[in-house]
Every structure is written in structure tokens, then in C-alpha cells.
Design a protein around this motif. Structure first.
Motif, PDB file in Angstrom:
ATOM      1  N   ASP A 179     -17.108  57.788 -21.714  1.00 53.66           N
ATOM      2  CA  ASP A 179     -16.098  58.213 -20.610  1.00 53.66           C
ATOM      3  C   ASP A 179     -16.301  57.576 -18.815  1.00 53.66           C
ATOM      4  OD1 ASP A 179     -18.184  59.874 -20.358  1.00 53.66           O
ATOM      5  OD2 ASP A 179     -17.667  61.502 -21.258  1.00 53.66           O
ATOM      6  N   HIS A 180     -16.137  57.686 -18.569  1.00 51.07           N
ATOM      7  CA  HIS A 180     -16.059  57.077 -16.884  1.00 51.07           C
ATOM      8  C   HIS A 180     -17.268  57.552 -16.627  1.00 51.07           C
ATOM      9  CE1 HIS A 180     -11.658  56.066 -16.673  1.00 51.07           C
ATOM     10  NE2 HIS A 180     -11.765  55.611 -17.547  1.00 51.07           N
ATOM     11  N   ALA A 181     -17.477  59.273 -16.574  1.00 52.11           N
ATOM     12  CA  ALA A 181     -18.507  59.437 -16.349  1.00 52.11           C
ATOM     13  C   ALA A 181     -19.865  59.353 -16.684  1.00 52.11           C
ATOM     14  CB  ALA A 181     -18.734  61.196 -16.494  1.00 52.11           C
ATOM     15  N   THR A 182     -20.339  58.518 -18.298  1.00 53.32           N
ATOM     16  CA  THR A 182     -21.277  58.059 -18.623  1.00 53.32           C
ATOM     17  C   THR A 182     -21.217  56.448 -17.903  1.00 53.32           C
ATOM     18  OG1 THR A 182     -21.035  59.702 -20.650  1.00 53.32           O
ATOM     19  CG2 THR A 182     -22.755  57.273 -20.637  1.00 53.32           C
ATOM     20  N   ILE A 183     -20.410  55.871 -17.791  1.00 57.70           N
ATOM     21  CA  ILE A 183     -20.145  54.806 -17.315  1.00 57.70           C
ATOM     22  C   ILE A 183     -20.840  55.134 -15.954  1.00 57.70           C
ATOM     23  CG2 ILE A 183     -18.952  53.001 -17.228  1.00 57.70           C
ATOM     24  CD1 ILE A 183     -17.278  53.033 -19.357  1.00 57.70           C
ATOM     25  N   GLY A 184     -20.209  55.841 -14.623  1.00 54.54           N
ATOM     26  CA  GLY A 184     -20.596  56.086 -13.642  1.00 54.54           C
ATOM     27  C   GLY A 184     -22.483  56.434 -13.394  1.00 54.54           C
ATOM     28  N   HIS A 185     -22.411  57.762 -14.926  1.00 51.44           N
ATOM     29  CA  HIS A 185     -24.167  57.057 -14.650  1.00 51.44           C
ATOM     30  C   HIS A 185     -25.033  56.103 -14.568  1.00 51.44           C
ATOM     31  CE1 HIS A 185     -27.579  59.998 -14.851  1.00 51.44           C
ATOM     32  NE2 HIS A 185     -27.999  58.937 -15.931  1.00 51.44           N
ATOM     33  N   LEU A 192     -11.970  49.315 -13.788  1.00 56.29           N
ATOM     34  CA  LEU A 192     -13.265  50.470 -13.214  1.00 56.29           C
ATOM     35  C   LEU A 192     -14.211  49.833 -12.536  1.00 56.29           C
ATOM     36  CD1 LEU A 192     -13.256  53.520 -14.276  1.00 56.29           C
ATOM     37  CD2 LEU A 192     -15.206  52.898 -15.754  1.00 56.29           C
ATOM     38  N   LEU A 193     -15.084  49.288 -12.021  1.00 55.48           N
ATOM     39  CA  LEU A 193     -15.443  49.521 -11.318  1.00 55.48           C
ATOM     40  C   LEU A 193     -14.858  48.873  -9.503  1.00 55.48           C
ATOM     41  CD1 LEU A 193     -18.642  48.219 -13.185  1.00 55.48           C
ATOM     42  CD2 LEU A 193     -17.897  50.803 -12.481  1.00 55.48           C
ATOM     43  N   TRP A 199     -19.318  47.249  -2.474  1.00 55.92           N
ATOM     44  CA  TRP A 199     -18.984  48.605  -3.680  1.00 55.92           C
ATOM     45  C   TRP A 199     -20.784  49.756  -3.174  1.00 55.92           C
ATOM     46  CZ3 TRP A 199     -23.485  49.190  -7.746  1.00 55.92           C
ATOM     47  CH2 TRP A 199     -22.765  50.649  -8.775  1.00 55.92           C
ATOM     48  N   SER A 200     -19.690  50.815  -3.135  1.00 54.94           N
ATOM     49  CA  SER A 200     -20.697  52.371  -2.955  1.00 54.94           C
ATOM     50  C   SER A 200     -20.283  52.851  -4.245  1.00 54.94           C
ATOM     51  CB  SER A 200     -19.495  53.258  -2.318  1.00 54.94           C
ATOM     52  OG  SER A 200     -21.088  54.238  -0.944  1.00 54.94           O
ATOM     53  N   PRO A 201     -21.397  53.066  -5.104  1.00 55.09           N
ATOM     54  CA  PRO A 201     -21.299  53.898  -6.947  1.00 55.09           C
ATOM     55  C   PRO A 201     -21.595  55.489  -5.929  1.00 55.09           C
ATOM     56  CG  PRO A 201     -23.472  53.337  -5.703  1.00 55.09           C
ATOM     57  CD  PRO A 201     -23.034  52.188  -5.016  1.00 55.09           C
ATOM     58  N   GLN A 202     -20.453  56.269  -6.870  1.00 57.92           N
ATOM     59  CA  GLN A 202     -20.552  57.329  -6.075  1.00 57.92           C
ATOM     60  C   GLN A 202     -21.800  57.930  -7.029  1.00 57.92           C
ATOM     61  OE1 GLN A 202     -17.741  58.972  -4.101  1.00 57.92           O
ATOM     62  NE2 GLN A 202     -17.905  56.354  -3.762  1.00 57.92           N
ATOM     63  N   PRO A 203     -22.068  59.525  -7.007  1.00 58.41           N
ATOM     64  CA  PRO A 203     -23.057  59.615  -7.500  1.00 58.41           C
ATOM     65  C   PRO A 203     -22.767  60.438  -8.401  1.00 58.41           C
ATOM     66  CG  PRO A 203     -23.885  60.310  -5.606  1.00 58.41           C
ATOM     67  CD  PRO A 203     -22.544  59.566  -5.700  1.00 58.41           C
ATOM     68  N   ALA A 204     -22.665  60.360 -10.270  1.00 59.02           N
ATOM     69  CA  ALA A 204     -22.090  60.988 -11.355  1.00 59.02           C
ATOM     70  C   ALA A 204     -22.293  62.720 -11.381  1.00 59.02           C
ATOM     71  CB  ALA A 204     -22.746  59.926 -12.146  1.00 59.02           C
TER      72      ALA A 204
END
Length: 436
Positions: free
Chosen positions: A66-72, A112-113, A229-234
Motif C-alpha cells: 500500500d501507499h504507506a508501506t511504499i512511503g515508509h 505515485l512519487l 522530492w520532499s519525502p513525507q514521514p510515513a
């Protein structure tokens, strides 16, 4: 702030991995911190990425995660200067039915990214048609942005000029053109590239690839095409339960196919991992509370595995009181016998009744969704597990209690159900994630 970029292509086998490794090493040689990822279920390429960058690489997969896992997972690139995601197959190639957050296509990760795509184009046997292919990929989905292309295996300066002119007319940037160069060809076998840890000269090969690409590709222009790209904390980490507190993990040239994010998730949850080598006739750590045999190439070492009595007796003793699980090649070794490519049968550990043959080769490839009918280490009966299967072995007998009802990505039930006997379980798929 890191810059993100996706390396993709119209198809497999055109040079994505070589370009990814070369760019990563070239930028690293210029003092940049580079983080790589692998889009899709390929468990071999992350080790090459790590060899090129000095940083661990993991898989990101839109069908299984899911998106949360990919974000993490991608948030590990927050301290890098540049982040590269290497694609699988062609840019838009995925399965027909959508999974958790996509079809498994590289394009899903790019969209997505928000990272632009650099296409590797092999124009062998064509010229202006290469521009038509690139333009079609550029225009296929409005959510995917094409940064430009790198041509690979151009035949001559005239050939290059024809392709460059056509791409210019189509409004597509060309970052460079690579002539054929056998010295940077990565060796392959039936399941993909020969693993990085099996290649003593891998560092030299990557360094030569970096030199060659820097000579023929405008690597600064490629870098400038990347998106800030500014990664968002999952909000959530990985949805992975360790199979035990202390895990004995088989690890050598025959047992090496395990997803890096799985091992990281086990450790993050507090589990300890000890390794042992069945090829060196080692038994699992007696102090462990679970044993895990990943996939790999047992069919290439079947005679040696069959002869290693200490490994066999130690594993059988372990399984009398504690769980043992095998994935794909590990599952085959837990069975009664394995027939190699020459038709010779070798006794395996006999913890399961599974009989497999590599002599009767048939490719099994694809995503798997398994509903567990029986518990396995780390997962209760009824859990829904997502994984991927890729092997050429044929099941001759699978007599034990089925472990799961397993479907492919289209929803069709498949015969590779996995097995359970006592404390021993096994699957042909490699676990990627559990449905939340």
C-alpha cells in the motif's frame, strides 16, 4: 532536498540495470549520496544497487504494497542527494488486475512519487521507429513524465544520428548514446542476473560501467532532469510480523532470495537473525526459535545439499520442537527429493513429502495472493499474504496438508498451494507483504 528519478525502458533486457548502476556509481564518485530502489518483485537487483552506492536498496511494489508501506520504504532516501528507482520489464508492464495500490508497473511508482522517467532505448534493428516508441510511452499516461532517453547499443555514428534526429523532432531529449561494450555485460542464468555476491569482480565491472557511461552520457543533464522530492514521514511502518524472536536464516549461494525489506522489518520489530550455510553443512542455531530457508539455487547444488548429513540431521532435530519454513528453493529442500537438470534425483531433508523436478522445466512466474488455511511462522490461519513466484521446477508430488488457497493476479486458483506437516511449512511464493 533529494532529487528523484526512475530508470525504465520499453521492455526487459535493454540495459536498465547497467545504466542504473553506472549512474549511481558515477554520481557517487563525484561525491553525491545515492539511494537506489527496485520497482517490482525482483530480489536480485537490490544487491547490485548496494554494491554501486554503498547503501542498502529495497523493493517497492505497487501490487503488493500500500501507499504507506511504499512511503515508509522510500523515506530512507531522505538524506540522499539523488534517489534512483530502477524499473522492471517495460514502463507500463504490470498485471491485468489492480493490486493494493497499482498493477505492479514501474509507471505506478513514477506517478505515485512524482519522479520523471529516463528511458533506456535499444534501437537495434530500427532507427526512426525508436522515436515513435519513446513518444508513445511519453504520451500513454498523463501522470507519468518523461525526462528523456539514453540510447543503448547503437550500431554506428550514422545510426545514432538518425535516431537522435527523430527524437529531436518528437521533442524528446537525448542524454547520450552508448555503443556496444561487452566489458560491462552482467552475466545471467535462468532466474536472472548471477547474484552480486557471486561475482568477485563486481566492483570493477560497476566502475567500468560508470566510466563508460560518463564518457557517452551527459550525466549532469540527467541529474538536472530529476525532480526535487520532499519525502513525507510515513504514518505506518511495514506491516510485517517476524516469524520468531530469534530466527535461524539459511544464507549462502543456494539460499539467498529473500527481500531486504523483510529482513529489515524483522529486525525493526525486535527479532534477531543468525545465519547458517547448508552448503557448508551447517545446522540452524540451536538457540533459535524458528528456522527460515529462503529461495535460491538448490537445483545447482542438489548433490552437495543431499550429502550434507550434519545439515539434514540438525534441521530435522530443530523441526521436532520448533517451526521451520521454506520459500521456493527452500521449500524444495524441505521436501523428500529434488531431481536436477540431468534427471538425477537427490534426497532432500524429508520434512515434507514434496517431490520436485528441474529436469521437467516449466516456468512459473507471477504475483500470488494466498489465504492461509494453516498457520505459518509469523502469520495466523486466515491471513492474506502477497508474494511473487518465479521458478522453473515442476511439482511431481505435493502430498501434505495444503498450506493455503493461492490465487494468481487474475484471481485464478493455482496448484502451488504450499504444504504443512507438523512444524514444517513451505510455499513456492516469496513473501512480500501481508494485507492490512
Amino acid at each position: 532536498m533529494p532529487a528523484g528519478l526512475v530508470i525504465s525502458a520499453p521492455a526487459s533486457g535493454v540495459g536498465k540495470t547497467t545504466l542504473t548502476l553506472a549512474l549511481a556509481r558515477a554520481w557517487r564518485n563525484h561525491g553525491l549520496n545515492v539511494q537506489c530502489f527496485k520497482s517490482g518483485p525482483d530480489y536480485i537487483d537490490p544487491a547490485f544497487h548496494a554494491a554501486a552506492t554503498g547503501r542498502a536498496s529495497v523493493n517497492v511494489d505497487s501490487w503488493a504494497m500500500d501507499h504507506a508501506t511504499i512511503g515508509h520504504l522510500v523515506s530512507r532516501g531522505a538524506d540522499a542527494d539523488v534517489v534512483l528507482a530502477e524499473g522492471s520489464m517495460g514502463l507500463f508492464d504490470g498485471v491485468a488486475a489492480r493490486g493494493v495500490s497499482g498493477t505492479g508497473a514501474t509507471a505506478d511508482i513514477a506517478e505515485l512519487l512524482g519522479w520523471p522517467v529516463v528511458l533506456v532505448i535499444d534501437p537495434s534493428g530500427q532507427a526512426q521507429t525508436a522515436a515513435a516508441i519513446a513518444a508513445g510511452l511519453r504520451d500513454y499516461s498523463p501522470g507519468v513524465r518523461l525526462a528523456g532517453v539514453v540510447l543503448n547499443r547503437v550500431a554506428s555514428s550514422r545510426h545514432e544520428d538518425l535516431v537522435r534526429r527523430a527524437l529531436h523532432d518528437a521533442g524528446i531529449a537525448v542524454f547520450g548514446a552508448l555503443p556496444r561494450h561487452a566489458e560491462i555485460s552482467l552475466p545471467k542464468r535462468h532466474l536472472g542476473l548471477v547474484q552480486a555476491e557471486e561475482q568477485a569482480e563486481i566492483g570493477k565491472l560497476i566502475e567500468e560501467a560508470a566510466r563508460f557511461v560518463a564518457e557517452h552520457v551527459e550525466i549532469d543533464a540527467v541529474l538536472q532532469s530529476a525532480a526535487s522530492w520532499s519525502p513525507q514521514p510515513a504514518a505506518n511502518g511495514l506491516n510485517v510480523t517476524p516469524p520468531g524472536q530469534r530466527i535461524a536464516l539459511a544464507r549462502d549461494a543456494a539460499f539467498s532470495f529473500v527481500y531486504p525489506h523483510m529482513l529489515e522489518a524483522w529486525r525493526a520489530a525486535g527479532a534477531e537473525i543468525t545465519t547458517f550455510s547448508p552448503l557448508a553443512d551447517e545446522a540452524p542455531d540451536a538457540s533459535a526459535d524458528v528456522c527460515w530457508l529462503p529461495g535460491g539455487y538448490p537445483e545447482l547444488h542438489a548433490g552437495r545439499i543431499a550429502a550434507n548429513a550434519r545439515f539434514h540431521s540438525g534441521l530435522r532435530a530443530f523441526a521436532e520442537t520448533r517451526p521451520v519454513h521454506g520459500e521456493c528453493g527452500g521449500y524444495m529442500v524441505l521436501g523428500a527429493g529434488l531431481t536436477d537438470a540431468d534427471g538425477v534425483r537427490h534426497d532432500m531433508t524429508g520434512l515434507l513429502g514434496l517431490e520436485t523436478s528441474f529436469a521437467k522445466r516449466r516456468m512459473h512466474l507471477g504475483y500470488r495472493l494466498a489465504a492461509l488455511a494453516e498457520p505459518m511462522p509469523g502469520h495466523r490461519a486466515g491471513a492474506r499474504l502477497r508474494g511473487h513466484e518465479f521458478h522453473y521446477s515442476t511439482i511431481l508430488a505435493q502430498p501434505d496438508t495444503p498450506l493455503a488457497v493461492v490465487h494468481d493476479a487474475t484471481g485464478a486458483v493455482i496448484a502451488e498451494t504450499g504444504s504443512r506437516r507438523g512444524n514444517t511449512t513451505g510455499t513456492f511464493f516469496h513473501l512480500i507483504a501481508e494485507d492490512r
